[in-house]
Design an enzyme around this catalytic site. Structure first.
Site, PDB file in Angstrom:
ATOM      1  N   LYS A 109       0.810  -1.219   0.000  1.00 31.15           N
ATOM      2  CA  LYS A 109       0.000   0.000   0.000  1.00 31.15           C
ATOM      3  C   LYS A 109       0.847   1.274   0.000  1.00 31.15           C
ATOM      4  CE  LYS A 109      -3.712  -2.214   2.637  1.00 31.15           C
ATOM      5  NZ  LYS A 109      -4.810  -2.472   1.715  1.00 31.15           N
TER       6      LYS A 109
ATOM      7  N   ARG B 249      -6.856  -7.588  -9.813  1.00 37.28           N
ATOM      8  CA  ARG B 249      -7.548  -8.856 -10.105  1.00 37.28           C
ATOM      9  C   ARG B 249      -9.027  -8.553 -10.330  1.00 37.28           C
ATOM     10  NH1 ARG B 249     -10.276  -8.815  -5.232  1.00 37.28           N
ATOM     11  NH2 ARG B 249      -9.050  -8.029  -3.495  1.00 37.28           N
TER      12      ARG B 249
ATOM     13  N   GLU C  35      -2.464   6.749   8.181  1.00 36.09           N
ATOM     14  CA  GLU C  35      -3.329   7.552   7.327  1.00 36.09           C
ATOM     15  C   GLU C  35      -4.271   8.382   8.162  1.00 36.09           C
ATOM     16  OE1 GLU C  35      -4.002   5.003   3.285  1.00 36.09           O
ATOM     17  OE2 GLU C  35      -5.753   5.330   4.537  1.00 36.09           O
TER      18      GLU C  35
END
Ligand code: ADP
Ligand code: ADP
Ligand code: MG
Length: 613
Positions: free
Chosen positions: A116, A297, A200
């Site tokens: 990430k 995906r 975050e």
């Protein structure tokens, strides 16, 4: 076009891929573990290869076994589905090195988006707005606490290698930070083998909005609009829809353009999803939507996009993997109507959403115009403890959001699964939640109101009486009369609890049982037999197994004197314990079971006779 395809997955997604491959005339090869020998995907594929023991670590996650299976069956390509090895760059590379076609993006794209922190840095460079926060190498606790303070509480600590809603900690204030960091790192190390985290800003009124993107090997990249997946439980999606409620055209264009820019930054080929987090406190605004991560995906919730665009995303995957260009250009794509998907799980909301495993004795899905069920099980199949206990994805479509919402509610309410428990009634209630109705759900809704949604409803009196009526006439017509004064009350076992329902009939016939189904729930209603009453030899009571299960304790012996309400046996069924008690004072005249025995529903476990009989 490829001619043969091995699907390195199981459950509904394996079945989903097989369906499209079939339609395209592609030979399909399934792989399966011990637990899946009789699974639906094995039955539906043209061929199936056993790849090992039930734990995924020893079968579905072993790349070499899957590649060997492809070689042995002459498969040309491998589709990874979602989960398992789908985002494993080494596996993708090994597939390619084996001379097989990998139905997915270049391993380099998977790597670029795999962590990430790296993905966020890459996106920031590409000019995509990212969630504000710290995403560097330095991992010392004091340093990270400092960064959290700079960002401003609340913050979210995220494992850079995390996924599936795991490896995240919401931290409300400075004094909670150290403990949350330590536990997040522990979980990250054990679940993902990597304890690096990023910090975050925790977005308030968060809405999860994601964009479906698709690229081909000729340099084309399009988007297929957005999905809203804000209804979540513990950071995991529960209900998804497309398009997103309250998304105006300008915001949509800004968001989808950003998503295409993100995909271009990694030369993306195949199906991918760019996930954003939005501050929904004042509706959806382009300047309040930030990149969160990319999933390289096919996504679980891809059917809602298919429903509004008319595109078969698996077909596109197979065409793109075969080297063909994207079948449609951006200006050919549009949104038609509204679609919603709910994840129907074998779990018990009333028991903390504990998985409910076992045989699906009853499995019925509701239907609605434009409805779709993607499932990997069938009636009689087992929900095993080894894998994700999803039973099906239930997908509804309508001209507008309200029609789609109502249809999805009907499909779920009309579903009936037994004795495995499901979250169907939880989903029905969630769809009716005022915030869901108005399309203003944020990701915290279930956290706030989940307890009320999770309560298992009891069957209505009407449903019970109708079911009782179905039992009673079997042995004494004309049977049950709703409005007539009932002659007497009969006893029934409702999932092991004794209930009394007014009936008007005899009591001599064999004892059947019926399932009461309502609001997506199913209950077994069994006639509580009292043998001998009709024949005059009153005073005996049969203790029947209210459902199939295992006797875990026997508290009495044959010949024991018991009093009304005394505990006789404990039966474990559906992960719950049911205590069977003496219906009246008496003697244990018969005892037909022992601890450890597996029993069928309605098995005569014991019989109590009155003392003076
Ligand atoms: P995963 O890889 O587990 O899917 P994500 O980064 O996609 O992890 O986050 C999962 C969910 O956590 C999101 O769908 C959202 O509900 C919540 N979430 C993630 N980041 C934030 C954030 N910065 N603020 C608020 N909620 C967030
Ligand atoms: P009667 O009018 O023949 O006495 P009852 O309704 O009283 O009929 O039933 C006879 C006995 O059977 C009563 O003791 C009653 O409580 C019992 N009984 C009724 N229904 C059930 C049932 N479903 N299972 C077991 N016993 C029952
Ligand atoms: Mg995610």
């Amino acid at each position: 076009m490829i001619q043969s395809l091995l699907i390195a997955n199981r459950g509904e997604i394996a079945c989903r891929v097989i369906r499209t491959a079939r339609r395209l005339g592609i030979r399909t090869i399934a792989v399966y573990s011990d637990a899946d020998a009789d699974a639906l995907h094995v039955r539906e594929a043209d061929e199936a290869v056993h790849i090992g023991p039930s734990p995924a670590r020893e079968s579905y996650l072993v790349g070499e076994k899957i590649i060997a299976a492809a070689r042995a069956t002459g498969a040309e390509a491998i589709h990874p589905g979602y989960g398992f090895l789908s985002e494993n760059a080494e596996f993708a590379q090994a597939v390619i090195d084996a001379g097989l076609v990998w139905v997915g993006p270049d391993p380099a794209s998977i790597t670029a988006m795999g962590l990430k922190d790296a993905a966020k840095k890459l996106m920031a460079q590409a000019g995509v707005p990212v969630t504000p926060g710290y995403m560097g190498e330095e991992q010392a606790a004091i340093f990270l606490a400092d960064e959290a303070a700079k960002i401003g509480y609340p913050v979210l600590i995220k494992a850079v290698a995390g996924g599936g809603g795991k490896g995240m900690r919401l931290v409300e204030s400075e004094d909670e930070f150290a403990d949350a960091l330590a536990s997040c790192k522990r979980e990250a190390a054990s679940s993902f083998g990597n304890d690096h985290v990023l910090i975050e800003k925790y977005i308030l009124s968060p809405r999860h909005i994601e964009v479906q993107v698709f690229g081909d090997s000729h340099g084309n990249i399009v988007h297929l609009f957005e999905r809203d997946c804000s209804l979540q439980r513990r950071h995991q999606k529960v209900i998804e829809e497309a398009p997103a409620p309250g998304m105006d055209a300008a915001t949509r264009t800004a968001l989808c353009t950003a998503a295409v820019r993100a995909a271009k930054a990694v030369d993306y080929v195949g199906a991918g999803t760019i996930e954003f987090i939005a501050d929904g406190s004042e509706g959806l605004r382009a300047d309040r939507i930030w990149f969160m991560e990319m999933n390289t995906r096919l996504q679980v919730e891809h059917p809602v996009t298919e429903a509004i665009t008319g595109v078969d995303l698996v077909e596109w995957q197979l065409r793109v993997a075969s080297g063909e260009p994207l079948p449609l250009a951006q200006h050919d794509l549009g949104i038609d109507g509204w679609a919603m998907e709910a994840r129907l799980y074998a779990e018990d909301p009333a028991k903390g959403f504990l998985p409910s495993i076992g045989k699906l004795e009853l499995l019925q899905f509701g239907d609605a115009p434009g409805g779709r069920i993607d499932t990997g099980v069938y009636e009689g199949a087992e929900v095993s403890p080894f894998y994700d206990p999803m039973i099906a994805k239930v997908i509804a479509w309508g001209d507008d959001r309200e029609v789609a919402r109502e249809r999805l509610g009907e499909m779920l309410a009309d579903s009936a699964v037994w004795p495995v428990r499901t979250n169907a009634s939880f989903l029905v209630k969630a769809l009716d939640h005022p915030d869901f109705v108005t399309g203003t759900v944020d990701t915290g809704l279930i956290g706030r109101d989940g307890e009320a949604l999770a309560q298992t409803p009891a069957p209505s009196r009407e449903a019970l009486e109708a079911a009782a009526a179905a039992l009673v006439p079997l042995y004494d017509p004309p049977g049950f009369r709703l409005n007539a004064a009932p002659a007497r009350a009969a006893w029934f076992l409702l999932d092991g609890e004794r209930v009394e329902i007014a009936v008007d009939g005899g009591s001599e016939a064999p004892v059947p049982s019926v399932l009461v189904t309502e609001q997506g729930q199913a209950w077994l209603l069994a006639h509580w037999r009292k043998e001998g009453t009709a024949g005059g030899a009153a005073g005996s009571g049969s203790i029947l197994a209210p459902m199939p299960g295992k006797v875990i304790a026997v508290e009495v012996a044959q010949g024991d004197v018991v009093t009304k309400g005394q505990k006789l046996l404990t039966l474990e069924a559906m992960k719950m314990e049911h205590t069977l008690t003496a219906p009246f004072d008496g003697v244990v005249a018969e005892l037909n079971t022992q601890a450890g025995a597996q029993v069928q529903v309605e098995a005569l476990l014991a019989r109590i006779e009155e003392h003076d009989a």
